[in-house]
Write an enzyme that holds these catalytic residues in place. Structure first.
Site: not given
Ligand code: CU
Length: 631
Positions: A296, A380
């Protein structure tokens, strides 16, 4: 600019773009994957005195969307000069991070592909506007013809209507491999047709959630005299602490030059602290999702995904927000308002003693300064909270929340939990790597591993009650690749061998790991090569300004071996040197039904505590609580 580490401004971003343009580095097809401040080396920053001229440099990663070629550029906006241009070989060096605009591109590419349309039709899906095509980083696998191509893999989710949450309805069994340069689906894997789970997950729909409970009375955080911290530009001071806030498109929040005022001295502790990488590897080995693992930071850029925060919701109390500036694909500045939040929190009892003999009863309350930001990366959401406490403790807490990545569940599925009827949530890990460029009372540091040790019964220990510490100095990089041992209470002390406390012992800060599992994928796997940092809880390296990211500079589709494994192969000495500590921590997520339809915050992180850094408890001067009077 008043300081070499000042955050890159919108004007500087514009100036950098003009400089690159004038140098002939930009065409109509050029996309900016990264444009960031190139921080000067540490010694230059430490030698800097206010008012001196400052050189400002930037680092850019440019992608030619027509050809797929990319290059990295170093340039000085102070000197108006290009310092370095390096062509990237994507098969060897990796690809630039995924651009926000490529999310939309992937959606268009799959939806115009006849095979993908047919795969949807086979599943009874005809309204493609209700299909959310999820742009997922491709990783690096032995897929013929793939090395060197700029790829995404696309899994899809169905909406019942435009505001229906797609994660509830995975269209499982089918994945598209997309080439972003040629703008085509290179391969469509239509493995099997699985039922699409139907139950909705619309947490923002009162009809789905039901009536709100009426039992919660307000809690208000009131600071009638305002906050106790001071912000001057990017410099924050609070209760002895001082630090400089930075913000990087890749790492997000960066804390520079964390120091603590002790008597007449500002004593340095950490030169630079950030989350330099994170990876979310999934456990399902099947043909549809064996490749699922997302960096990420390195692939999606945490800072680019930062939320604009809202007072009263994300943060309560007397809040100070900082707006940040990142860069869009055109190389233009993009402001994210209220991206960084600073506030103080009461944190319960700091210390307390009721004396048996004197009758004295004293209580002091702990406080912490929270410096945080939140990102959304796909399904998320992650909150990164740095905490500074009155007693010299530094902690990082990561809050993981949001929607689970889902699958179609069938009985006996070994790699996923069933979280709603027929809805699976594949097992995965969230592994973060903190880069802690330490300066415990200066740059001459060393690291010791501390375990508790059982003493066997013998002449020294006749009753068998003895235990002691074992202290091992980690003297070379090869010795300093370590895992936590919770049963031994293992911690790592960062010491300054040249600075002693009043007891004559080296001053130190201890890193206390949580000791959750490291990377669970097999050692021979692609992800173990690419995320080697995640195979150990601790690495220590000699400071080198070019060694920034533990999985390397260009992580997207990188074949592996970059970053920490390459650097530590030099096996440099660590004893009494300028050191960077890399700490891997995180959660291994076996999803629960309670994590659906939205996951209550789970936390992970680490703590740094002074150990003989101060001569005694540094909080004796904290006054008793203001009101009402205690006792
Ligand atoms: Cu998770």
């Amino acid at each position: 600019m008043d300081h070499p580490l000042a955050r890159l401004t919108a004007e500087e971003i514009r100036a950098a773009r003009i400089l690159l343009d004038h140098a002939g580095l930009l065409t109509k097809a050029t996309r900016f994957a990264v444009l960031a401040l190139e921080e000067p080396p540490k010694q230059e920053v430490l030698a800097f005195t206010e008012g001196e001229p400052i050189e400002r440099r930037v680092r850019a990663v440019l992608l030619d969307s027509d050809t797929g070629r990319s290059r990295t550029v170093l340039a000085s906006i102070s000197r108006d000069e290009i310092d370095q241009v390096t062509d990237v070989d994507p098969a060897v060096d990796g690809q630039p991070p995924i651009l926000l605009e490529e999310f939309g591109a992937a959606d268009e590419i799959v939806k115009s592909d006849a095979r993908w349309q047919a795969a949807m039709a086979r599943r009874g899906i005809t309204d493609l506007d209700l299909v959310c095509a999820c742009p997922l980083s491709a990783g690096s696998f032995d897929v013929p013809g793939e090395p060197g191509r700029r790829m995404l893999r696309v899994l899809s989710f169905l909406q019942h209507h435009q505001s229906d949450h797609p994660w509830a309805h995975p269209i499982d069994g089918v994945v598209a491999y997309v080439d972003l340069t040629s703008q085509e689906v290179v391969e469509l894997i239509d493995h099997e047709t699985r039922p699409i789970p139907q139950e909705e997950a619309n947490v923002d729909d009162p009809g789905y959630v039901g009536p709100a409970r009426m039992t919660l009375r307000p809690i208000e955080i009131v600071q009638p005299q305002g906050r106790s911290f001071v912000v001057e530009g990017d410099v924050v001071r609070w209760e002895g602490w001082s630090l400089r806030i930075g913000f990087d498109a890749r790492e997000g929040l960066v804390l520079h030059q964390i120091a603590f005022r002790d008597g007449e001295r500002d004593r340095p502790i950490i030169y630079r602290a950030s989350i330099a990488e994170m990876v979310v590897p999934y456990a399902d080995p099947g043909p549809v999702r064996y490749w699922q693992n997302y960096f990420d930071a390195g692939e999606y850029l945490l800072g680019q995904q930062a939320n604009s925060l809202t007072s009263g919701c994300d943060c309560v109390g007397d809040i100070h927000y900082l707006d940040v500036v990142v860069t869009d694909g055109d190389g233009a500045p993009r402001e994210i308002q209220n991206a960084v939040c600073l506030h103080e929190e009461d944190f319960g009892v700091l210390w307390k003693h009721t004396d048996l003999f004197t009758g004295s009863a004293e209580t002091r309350r702990q406080r912490r300064l929270a410096i945080s930001f939140f990102v959304t990366v796909g399904n998320y959401d992650y909150g990164f909270y740095w905490y500074l406490y009155l007693d010299g403790t530094i902690a990082l807490e990561v809050k993981t929340t949001g929607a689970l990545f889902t699958s179609s569940y069938r009985e006996g599925d070994e790699w996923a939990s069933e979280v709603a009827p027929g809805l699976g949530a594949p097992y995965h890990q969230h592994l973060f790597c903190a880069r802690l460029d330490m300066t415990i009372d200066g740059v001459t540091n060393a690291v010791e591993e501390i375990d508790v040790r059982r003493e066997p019964v013998g002449p020294r220990n006749p009753q068998g009650n003895a235990f002691a510490r074992s202290v091992t100095r980690l003297t070379r990089e090869s010795d300093a690749a370590r895992v936590a041992e919770p049963a031994l209470g293992r911690s790592w002390h960062i010491v300054n061998p040249q600075q002693t406390n009043r007891l004559g012992r080296p001053v130190a800060y201890a890193l206390y790991p949580q000791g959750q599992p490291t990377l669970l994928a097999d050692e021979s796997s692609s992800i173990a090569r690419r995320a080697a940092f995640a195979t150990r809880h601790l690495w220590v390296t000699r400071y080198d300004p070019a060694q920034r990211y533990p999985a390397g500079e260009l992580v997207n589709q990188h074949p592996g071996g970059a970053g920490i494994p390459r650097w530590t192969a030099a096996n440099r000495g660590l004893d009494g040197e300028d050191l960077v500590v890399w700490h891997t921590f995180g959660t291994t997520h076996i999803p629960r039904p309670e994590d659906w339809p939205v996951m209550p915050v789970d936390t992970c992180g680490f703590v740094l505590k002074p150990v003989g850094f101060f001569d005694r408890n540094p909080t004796l001067d904290v006054p008793p609580p203001f009101a009402p009077p205690c006792g």
